[in-house]
Design a protein around this motif. Structure first.
Motif, PDB file in Angstrom:
ATOM      1  N   ASN A  59      -9.140   5.033   9.012  1.00 24.68           N
ATOM      2  CA  ASN A  59      -7.991   5.342   9.807  1.00 24.68           C
ATOM      3  C   ASN A  59      -6.714   6.019   9.111  1.00 24.68           C
ATOM      4  N   GLY A  60      -5.989   7.038   9.476  1.00 30.12           N
ATOM      5  CA  GLY A  60      -4.976   7.559   8.743  1.00 30.12           C
ATOM      6  C   GLY A  60      -4.966   9.020   8.722  1.00 30.12           C
ATOM      7  N   GLN A  61      -4.248   9.721   8.107  1.00 29.61           N
ATOM      8  CA  GLN A  61      -3.775  10.866   8.102  1.00 29.61           C
ATOM      9  C   GLN A  61      -3.710  11.545   6.572  1.00 29.61           C
ATOM     10  N   LYS A  62      -4.031  12.849   6.506  1.00 29.54           N
ATOM     11  CA  LYS A  62      -3.772  13.487   5.192  1.00 29.54           C
ATOM     12  C   LYS A  62      -3.097  14.914   5.707  1.00 29.54           C
ATOM     13  N   ILE A  63      -2.326  15.151   4.880  1.00 29.80           N
ATOM     14  CA  ILE A  63      -1.672  16.509   5.198  1.00 29.80           C
ATOM     15  C   ILE A  63      -1.701  17.579   3.630  1.00 29.80           C
ATOM     16  N   TRP A  64      -1.474  18.870   4.192  1.00 28.58           N
ATOM     17  CA  TRP A  64      -1.682  19.998   2.935  1.00 28.58           C
ATOM     18  C   TRP A  64      -2.825  19.948   2.514  1.00 28.58           C
ATOM     19  N   THR A  65      -3.886  19.838   3.161  1.00 26.09           N
ATOM     20  CA  THR A  65      -5.328  19.966   2.703  1.00 26.09           C
ATOM     21  C   THR A  65      -5.774  21.315   2.546  1.00 26.09           C
ATOM     22  N   THR A  66      -5.858  21.772   1.445  1.00 21.66           N
ATOM     23  CA  THR A  66      -6.227  23.149   1.422  1.00 21.66           C
ATOM     24  C   THR A  66      -7.627  23.486   1.839  1.00 21.66           C
ATOM     25  N   LEU A  67      -7.653  24.516   3.119  1.00 20.74           N
ATOM     26  CA  LEU A  67      -8.637  25.226   3.639  1.00 20.74           C
ATOM     27  C   LEU A  67      -9.754  24.053   4.431  1.00 20.74           C
ATOM     28  N   ALA A  68      -9.110  22.977   4.809  1.00 25.34           N
ATOM     29  CA  ALA A  68      -9.879  21.938   5.524  1.00 25.34           C
ATOM     30  C   ALA A  68     -10.454  22.492   6.641  1.00 25.34           C
TER      31      ALA A  68
END
Length: 293
Positions: A59-68
């Motif tokens: 559970n959670g969040q990632k950000i600025w993930t290139t070309l996800a």
């Protein structure tokens, strides 16, 4: 970056399954590191993975993930323990299938309304425990190993080489090579690009010989990203008022995307560890100076 990590730390089963699919392109990977409150201070990440039998629940969040939005797998850093006094402890590396239920990707438009970066959300995503790379709670060393590979990748001279070819094309078409001032500035950029290429080859030889990159590889990332910016700034100088946000510039040898390259060159000094962070790495890891991180 996932391939070298698995070669160094993965189980034989992970190597047998993932490496052929990386080479074939069946698996396209993105890197789940940064979070809204854990970017350059990566050790403060909060995306959690709770053990549930043979699985982890993420559970959670990632950000600025290139070309996800183009990827079907993500190399994910998660927190599996909060008991350790040191924040670098309790972090684990997971290999996550992005088609799993509960995984959501939202693209982030850039200044040209294009999607390069994304947010990635995890809502009770089940990941097999067999997808842990290395030891549980001991993923910080693996995360740093990936960053070493990332910094040589981000320090590759490909971006400045692409940009300087466009600068040459534009300068030839606009007559800038008749200006001694431009020629002097161009010569410095070209010589700096030669230096960058030579430095990159030095680090590449270490990897080819099976060696491990040290903290000094951060030099590449700083040098490359700042050179890319200087080349694109010179491109706008040559273009003058022609350099508009949306329009490519027409030359006899083809179009030049001057403003797009200028805008693109702003990001590399921030992503992959900002240049300020890289200088701190060099100060601590190479010069032995005190550090606050």
């Amino acid at each position: 970056m996932t391939g070298p990590l698995l070669i160094q730390y993965g189980t034989q089963a992970q190597k047998d399954f993932f490496l052929p699919r990386i080479l074939s392109g069946e698996h396209v990977w993105c890197q789940g590191y940064s979070e809204p409150n854990a970017g350059s201070d990566l050790a403060s990440l909060r995306t959690s993975a709770r053990r549930d039998g043979d699985d982890f629940i993420v559970n959670g969040q990632k950000i600025w993930t290139t070309l996800a939005h183009c990827a079907n797998w993500i190399l994910l850093l998660v927190r599996t323990s909060t008991d350790e006094a040191k924040r670098q402890k309790g972090i684990t590396v997971l290999l996550v299938d992005m088609t799993t239920a509960g995984c959501t990707v939202r693209p982030i438009p850039n200044l040209r309304n294009e999607a390069d970066f994304c947010e990635v959300f995890f809502d009770n995503v089940r990941v097999p425990a067999a997808n842990v790379v290395g030891e549980i709670d001991q993923g910080w060393a693996l995360a740093k190993a990936v960053l070493g590979h990332e910094r040589i990748f981000l320090g590759a001279p490909s971006r400045p080489e692409y940009a300087i070819k466009r600068l040459e094309r534009l300068a030839q078409d606009r007559g800038a090579f008749d200006d001694p001032g431009f020629v002097a500035r161009y010569a410095k950029l070209r010589l700096d690009l030669y230096d960058l290429s030579a430095a990159f080859e030095r680090f590449a030889r270490v990897l080819r010989a099976g060696g491990v990159l040290g903290a000094d590889v951060s030099v590449l990332k700083i040098f490359c990203s700042e050179l890319y910016q200087r080349i694109t700034e010179e491109m706008l100088t040559v273009a003058g008022e022609e350099a508009r946000l949306w329009d490519d510039l027409h030359t006899g040898a083809g179009d030049v995307d001057a403003m797009n390259l200028y805008l693109d060159s702003r990001a590399p000094t921030i992503f992959g560890g900002s240049n300020e962070i890289q200088k701190g790495v060099l100060a601590k890891g190479v010069l032995g100076l005190p550090s606050s991180f």
